[in-house]
Design a protein around this motif. Structure first.
Motif, PDB file in Angstrom:
ATOM      1  N   ILE A 102      -2.006   3.676 -10.257  1.00  0.00           N
ATOM      2  CA  ILE A 102      -3.181   3.129 -10.934  1.00  0.00           C
ATOM      3  C   ILE A 102      -3.134   3.489 -12.426  1.00  0.00           C
ATOM      4  N   ARG A 138       0.818  -1.224   0.000  1.00  0.00           N
ATOM      5  CA  ARG A 138       0.000   0.000   0.000  1.00  0.00           C
ATOM      6  C   ARG A 138       0.847   1.267   0.000  1.00  0.00           C
ATOM      7  N   SER A 139       2.118   1.140   0.324  1.00  0.00           N
ATOM      8  CA  SER A 139       2.952   2.329   0.479  1.00  0.00           C
ATOM      9  C   SER A 139       3.558   2.772  -0.847  1.00  0.00           C
ATOM     10  N   ALA A 140       3.719   4.089  -0.950  1.00  0.00           N
ATOM     11  CA  ALA A 140       4.236   4.655  -2.193  1.00  0.00           C
ATOM     12  C   ALA A 140       5.754   4.796  -2.153  1.00  0.00           C
ATOM     13  N   PRO A 158       4.063   4.357  -8.225  1.00  0.00           N
ATOM     14  CA  PRO A 158       3.197   4.370  -7.028  1.00  0.00           C
ATOM     15  C   PRO A 158       3.083   5.738  -6.368  1.00  0.00           C
ATOM     16  N   MET A 159       4.047   6.635  -6.656  1.00  0.00           N
ATOM     17  CA  MET A 159       4.016   7.983  -6.081  1.00  0.00           C
ATOM     18  C   MET A 159       2.824   8.803  -6.563  1.00  0.00           C
ATOM     19  N   VAL A 160       2.341   8.507  -7.759  1.00  0.00           N
ATOM     20  CA  VAL A 160       1.271   9.323  -8.330  1.00  0.00           C
ATOM     21  C   VAL A 160       0.026   8.457  -8.525  1.00  0.00           C
ATOM     22  N   LYS A 161      -1.054   8.884  -7.908  1.00  0.00           N
ATOM     23  CA  LYS A 161      -2.316   8.136  -7.966  1.00  0.00           C
ATOM     24  C   LYS A 161      -2.109   6.654  -7.609  1.00  0.00           C
ATOM     25  N   GLY A 162      -1.136   6.379  -6.788  1.00  0.00           N
ATOM     26  CA  GLY A 162      -0.892   4.997  -6.374  1.00  0.00           C
ATOM     27  C   GLY A 162      -0.419   4.102  -7.514  1.00  0.00           C
TER      28      GLY A 162
END
Lengths: 70, 520
Positions: B339, B285-287, B333-337
């Motif tokens: 996705i 879950r972590s970025a 993952p840093m941006v919008k997870g």
């Protein structure tokens, strides 16, 4: 004044900044949760937090203002 | 020998001199005041020293259907054309001169000079570069129904597409139909503040719709490199823009019949990647910033990101691994997870197709929570956009190496080079999670009844979650040999280089077809 908006729909998981805080660019202001990911909301520039417009667990829409920087 | 010999030769030299002087000192000074270089200064930066061969220097504006021509003839008709070397390799250039009739595209410049360059670039299978700084079509020469005889430019670009690299460097305005030059090009760097592109310039927009807007506000880099995705890389000035063009070309072959240039690297091919444990959290879950992973894995200083400021939830760009050029597609993952949504799928699809067209192997670095869901994205047509990425990844026959770093959920796993998409190497890191959906989503669907019936729903939910987590770890997939291996993240660089060598002679045979029907 800079409005920091939600990049995508999700819920407010944890708010880490509070009004009056002095923040640097890229400092984490709050963490949204969407699609089971923790998505940090960061300061687009350095400044003072003047307002937090949402509460934890609140569902936010894409584009909704979360934080206002002075 | 004619006694006029010297006179005739000196006449030639003075004609050359006049046209090399472009639009004259005053207009050159104005060009510099705007923060722009002249067309010839730009060419000096783009082309290796003493290698530029100009065609059509002596061209001048002609009285098309009786239009009055400029008294100085409009040197070179406002566009410098020719070929030269970039890092020792031949490149063809069409460079507009804003100091001559605002770089407007005249009959001579377009139908004779630029057309000849396009013909040669394709004939010799060499890259073509446009240096754009032009008011657009020269209306006084183009009005009337002889417009019926124009438009070859874009047709040619489409024919060239995927055959030779095309670069449109945005160094000034580029209005009206000519904006399709960057629209069709493979790489579009834009200079901040001074460059713009739009299908209609500000004056036309005002007349057509009443909207009051400047060229810059409508089509500057702040729009195209951040919102529309038409521009690729925003750069601070002309020199940086030209440097970006040279850098881009260094990763691509001259044409689709060649391999990209190999560049010997002092960075050992079998180097173990240090420090990933400090970059990548095992909690899915972590970025974290995937660009740090990319920089750690590939040859030192070889990372060249494309479209870094648009659709940032996916990261694409070129790098080298043991000297081999690769196209990297990585979830961020840093941006919008990290996705996948409409824009990020478009961005990845376009990049993957460019790599496949020019024989650049693909490396997928996967950490994807899936495609975005919900009413907002359905309105945007995410199925249509996501399908482009599915299509591009399936269609790509270059070597494909897939590293599952953490999450490989749902259709995200497919488009990021999953098993079904014929990767040449498919490996996972020890904390990878491979699943039709995230465990938190799955638990509510699979064990809904058990959780509802439980006296302690939260505890039951947590237990079920544990049970699902145990099933989505990579050893289950490895046990089925659905993935080739589970690797220590530190081994990733070595695995990528070996994979490229393994697949170097790859051939893929597909049934004949005219072309597929890619979703657009």
């Amino acid at each position: 004044m800079t409005e920091v908006k939600a990049e995508l729909v999700g819920n407010v998981w944890k708010i880490t900044a509070k009004p009056g805080d002095q923040v640097a660019e890229d400092d984490v202001l709050m963490i949204l949760e969407s699609m089971k990911m923790e998505i940090p909301v960061t300061a687009p520039r350095a400044g003072k937090v003047s307002e937090i417009r949402v509460k934890e667990t609140e569902v936010v829409k894409e584009g909704q203002v979360l934080v206002v920087l002075e | 020998m004619s006694d006029d010999y010297a006179g005739k030769v000196s006449d030639l030299h003075s004609r050359r001199k006049k046209n090399l002087a472009m639009g004259g000192d005053e207009r050159i000074a104005k060009q510099h005041q705007r923060g722009k270089l002249t067309v010839r200064e730009r060419l000096d930066l783009l082309i290796d020293a003493d290698s530029f061969v100009e065609l059509g220097l002596l061209a001048e504006q002609q009285p098309v259907r009786g239009t009055e021509v400029l008294s100085d003839g409009a040197p070179a008709d406002g566009v410098v054309t020719g070929h030269g070397l970039v890092d020792g390799r031949q490149v063809w250039v069409i460079a507009y001169d804003f100091t001559v009739m605002a770089g407007s595209m005249g009959a001579v410049g377009e139908q004779f000079k630029a057309a000849r360059v396009r013909d040669f670039a394709l004939r010799y299978r060499k890259p073509i570069v446009w240096l754009l700084d032009s008011a657009g079509a020269r209306i006084q020469e183009a009005s009337g129904s002889t417009f019926a005889g124009t438009g070859f430019l874009f047709y040619d670009q489409v024919v060239m597409s995927g055959v030779i690299p095309q670069v449109a460097a945005m160094l000034g305005p580029c209005a009206a139909g000519t904006a399709y030059i960057p629209g069709l090009a493979d790489f579009v760097p834009m200079v901040k503040e001074t460059s713009s592109m739009s299908l209609g310039g500000a004056r036309l927009v005002k007349a057509a719709t009443g909207e009051d807007v400047t060229d810059h506000d409508m089509g500057g880099s702040q729009i195209h490199c951040y919102e529309s995705g038409v521009g690729d890389n925003e750069v601070p000035d002309d020199a940086a823009c030209i440097a970006e063009v040279r850098r881009f070309l260094s990763y691509l072959p001259s044409s689709n019949t060649e391999k990209p240039p190999f560049m010997e690297s002092s960075d050992p091919a079998d180097r173990m990647v240090e420090g990933l444990d400090r970059i990548v959290p095992t909690n899915p879950r972590s970025a974290y910033d995937v660009k740090r992973v990319i920089k750690a894995e590939f040859d030192q200083d070889s990372w060249f990101e494309v479209k870094p400021t648009w659709a940032k939830n996916i990261v694409v760009g070129f790098a080298r691994a043991g000297g081999h050029v690769v196209g990297v597609v990585a979830n961020q993952p840093m941006v919008k997870g990290g996705i996948l949504d409409s824009d990020s799928a478009d961005k990845a699809a376009r990049f993957i197709r460019m790599c496949d067209a020019f024989n650049v192997p693909l490396v997928y670095l996967m950490d994807v929570p899936g495609f975005m869901v919900g009413s907002q994205v359905e309105k945007e047509g995410i199925i249509r956009h996501g399908a482009k990425m599915l299509y591009a990844t399936s269609e790509a026959t270059v070597p494909k190496i897939t590293v599952i770093m953490r999450k490989a959920y749902g259709a995200g796993y497919y488009v990021m080079g999953g098993k079904g998409y014929q990767p040449d190497v498919l490996v996972a890191w020890p904390f990878a999670e491979i699943s039709v959906m995230g465990p938190e989503g799955a638990v509510n669907i699979i064990f809904n009844k058990q959780i509802e019936a439980s006296s302690n729903p939260e505890e039951t939910r947590a237990q079920m979650l544990q049970a699902i987590r145990a099933q989505i770890n990579p050893y289950v997939a490895a046990g089925w040999a659905m993935i080739d291996d589970v690797i220590d993240p530190a081994e990733t660089r070595k695995v990528i280089v070996r994979g490229l060598e393994q697949a170097g002679e790859k051939r893929t045979d597909r049934p004949w077809r005219k072309h597929g029907n890619m979703p657009v």
